[in-house]
Each structure stands twice: as C-alpha cells, then as structure tokens.
Design a protein around this motif. Sequence first.
Motif, short mmCIF file in Angstrom:
data_model
loop_
_atom_site.label_atom_id
_atom_site.label_comp_id
_atom_site.label_asym_id
_atom_site.label_seq_id
_atom_site.Cartn_x
_atom_site.Cartn_y
_atom_site.Cartn_z
N UNK A 63 44.34 116.46 7.90
CA UNK A 63 42.90 116.42 7.65
C UNK A 63 42.14 116.97 8.84
N UNK A 64 42.60 116.64 10.05
CA UNK A 64 41.94 117.12 11.26
C UNK A 64 42.02 118.63 11.37
N UNK A 65 43.18 119.19 11.07
CA UNK A 65 43.35 120.65 11.14
C UNK A 65 42.45 121.36 10.14
N UNK A 66 42.29 120.77 8.96
CA UNK A 66 41.40 121.36 7.96
C UNK A 66 39.95 121.30 8.43
N UNK A 67 39.57 120.17 9.07
CA UNK A 67 38.21 120.03 9.56
C UNK A 67 37.90 120.95 10.72
N UNK B 89 38.65 109.36 7.14
CA UNK B 89 37.56 108.68 7.84
C UNK B 89 37.73 107.17 7.75
N UNK B 90 38.09 106.71 6.56
CA UNK B 90 38.28 105.26 6.35
C UNK B 90 39.38 104.72 7.26
N UNK C 269 35.46 115.68 13.98
CA UNK C 269 36.11 116.86 13.42
C UNK C 269 36.40 116.74 11.93
N UNK C 270 36.50 115.52 11.42
CA UNK C 270 36.92 115.35 10.02
C UNK C 270 35.75 115.18 9.06
#
Length: 407
Positions: free
Chosen positions: A402-406, A223-224, A337-338
């Motif tokens: 990270x996107x795929x996990x979210x 996100x940061x 998504x994240x």
Amino acid sequence: MLLLENPGFRRLWISSLFSDVLTVTLVMCSGLVVLEISDSAFWVGAVFGFNGAALTICSFIGGLLADRFYRRRYTLVAIAILIDMVGVLLIAILISVDKIMVWHVIFAAVLNGIAISIRMPSRNALTLDLVGKEKLVNASAANLVSWQITAIASPLIIGSIIVNYGMSWAYFLMVIAGCLAFISALTLNSSYVSYAKLDNSQNDDNARSLIEGFRYVLSVPGVRSLLLLAVVAESFVWSHESILAVMATRVLNVDAFGYASLLSVGAVGALISLVFISFSKQLAPRVLLLVLTLGLFSISLLLFSLSSWFPVSLILIAIAYAFAMGYETMISALLQLVVPDGMRGRVLSFQTSTWGFTGLAGLYMGAIAGAFSAAIAIGIGALVVLIYLAINFKQLLKLDVVVEEGS
C-alpha cells in the motif's frame, strides 16, 4: 541539510521548536504546581488525564480544519499557539497574585490539549506540502529533533528559574516562547508551498466532512492498521511516562535530580537517533522498520523495568528512546504516504488523537503501580505491545504494498 535548503520548512521548524518549549515546560510545571497546591498524586494524574481527553476528542476537529483550510494551515498553527498562550498567561498571573487553584491548572491543560489537536495535524500536513514525499522522512525526523532539544534543555533551565525566581517566572518564560513561535508561524505563508491546492472543500458541510474522515479510516485497511498500532503503542508502551517518576523514586531509589537525569539521558538517546535519520539519504519509510523499531523500543523498556541499578537504567532508557524515535518517524511518514491529499489532515488528526491515550492510560498505570509496583506496570505494557506485534507481524508487513502504491 533540509533546514538550510528549505526556507519554508525552516520557519515551520523554528515555530515548532518554541512551541515545544512551551509544551514541555507546561507538562513539567503543571505537576509541580498541582502537587504544591493539593499535595495529591491523584490530582496530578487528573491534570494529565484531562489533557489527554481534550487532545483525543478535539484532534478530529483539528484534522477537519487542516483539510478544510488547505492553504491556510500556517494560520491554524499560529491560532493554536495563541490558544496555548492564553492558558499559560492566565496561570502565570494567578500564581503571581497567589490565587492559583487546581481547576485553573486543569483549564490550562485542557487548552493545551485543544491547541495541540489543532497545531499538530496542520503542522504535519504542512511539512509534506513544504518538502515533498522524497524528503518526508528527513523532515519528520527534524520535527522530532526540536522536541528532543527542548526535552534536554528545558527542564534544566526551568528548574533553575523556579529555584531562583519562582514558579510564575517559569510560566512567563512559556509566554515568551509562545510569542516567538507565533511570530515564526506568521512569517510562513502559502508562497513557500510549491504545490498548494485550492480549498475544494470550503463549501462542504463540517459534519459530513468529519464523518467522511471516520469512514475513510475504518474502510481503508492500511490506514486502519497503522492507527490501531499507534493506539496500542500509546496505550501500553508510551504510557510509562505517567509513572516514570514513581519508577525513579521507589524502584531505582533516586531523588528528583535522578529522575531529571532519566528524562535528559532518554532525550539524548532520542536526539542521536533523530539526527541520524534526518541526515540519512537512503532511508525510506517501510513497515518492517516500523515494526522493528517499535519492537526494540518495547524490549528495551521491558529490560528497563527489570533493572534496579540506576546506571544500567540510564543506558536502557537512552536505547529505548532512540528506537522510539525511529518508530515515531516511520509511522508519521507512512500515514502521510498512504492517504490522498484531500484526506491527509483528517487522517493525521486521528494520529494526533492517539497521543491522548498516553494521558488516559496513566489512570490504569497508576492503579497497577499502586497495587504492585511501577516496574510491573511498565513491564506489562511493554509485553502487551510485543505480543500484539507478534500476532500481527505478517499482516503488518503487507502494508508495504500500500505504501509503494501511495508513493
């Protein structure tokens, strides 16, 4: 098509369309009014700066409200529209009675910044509530389409009204657009949200919730990184908007109609891009697409800054804005998504706050343009973004995990 299939999203989109008419027209008219009153380019820039400051500061509160009143986001959208209408109606009346002053326009600009800071986090979060993650990219593109439609049509319509009927009627038209946006927002209720949740945070302390939002953004690398990229883009590449008029008149040597042509052609390029994205069935939000579209946006704008031939500049600005909409669609979708649902409104408020950097950047862009030229200022901004992308390219690509996990 998503707008035909989803009645809830369609109502939200119609509300956004009329809200965008109000905002686009207000931005266009505010500069003209202040220039007529003060004959000062400084005060024109000051109005832009006050709007950006209000947007940046108040966006955090808007995100907090979007999370706190999870099932009433459509009400927050309606309230924000009312805030905008108050400022616009005030200016319309003051112009009609010939009592308008610069601080009145600044006040309306601040109200507009506050309204956007409330409306956008709620609207963006509500978009995901209405369409789900699978259709989020298409919905994000459709939301941006409404802005580009108004960016093409509104200047032509408002310009004609100003010439034939006067400036006050342009502001009264904004009030009408605001009323239509308000009515459309009120017709949207929680029954359209298929998986709305109860407000678990209604009893939370506001300050604590806001601090939690800051801590979350600072502690989560994905996100940061996305929000930092947004700040860089708004501060250095989107900042060209503040001096585009100077570029048109002093570098490209065209009149006001030529400047309007740049805006319209750019909006056409953006609209074509957004329609393509909106209808795409296989396009998934990926960081690589985000980086590529922002990079191509910057390259196109750099070439635009080097052009002194107006026809070539028209083509380049259309290409630049087409890639810009790809970037805007991707970063909006990726941010949603994240993050978890309970934090989504506050995180989206950070994205909204970054838009204020475009206005604030007008201060240094104007200084560079005054000392050297608008072309140099625009070119420097584009180069800064390209250098940033080159330095952080590998790190940014890691965010896809990270996107795929979210998802």
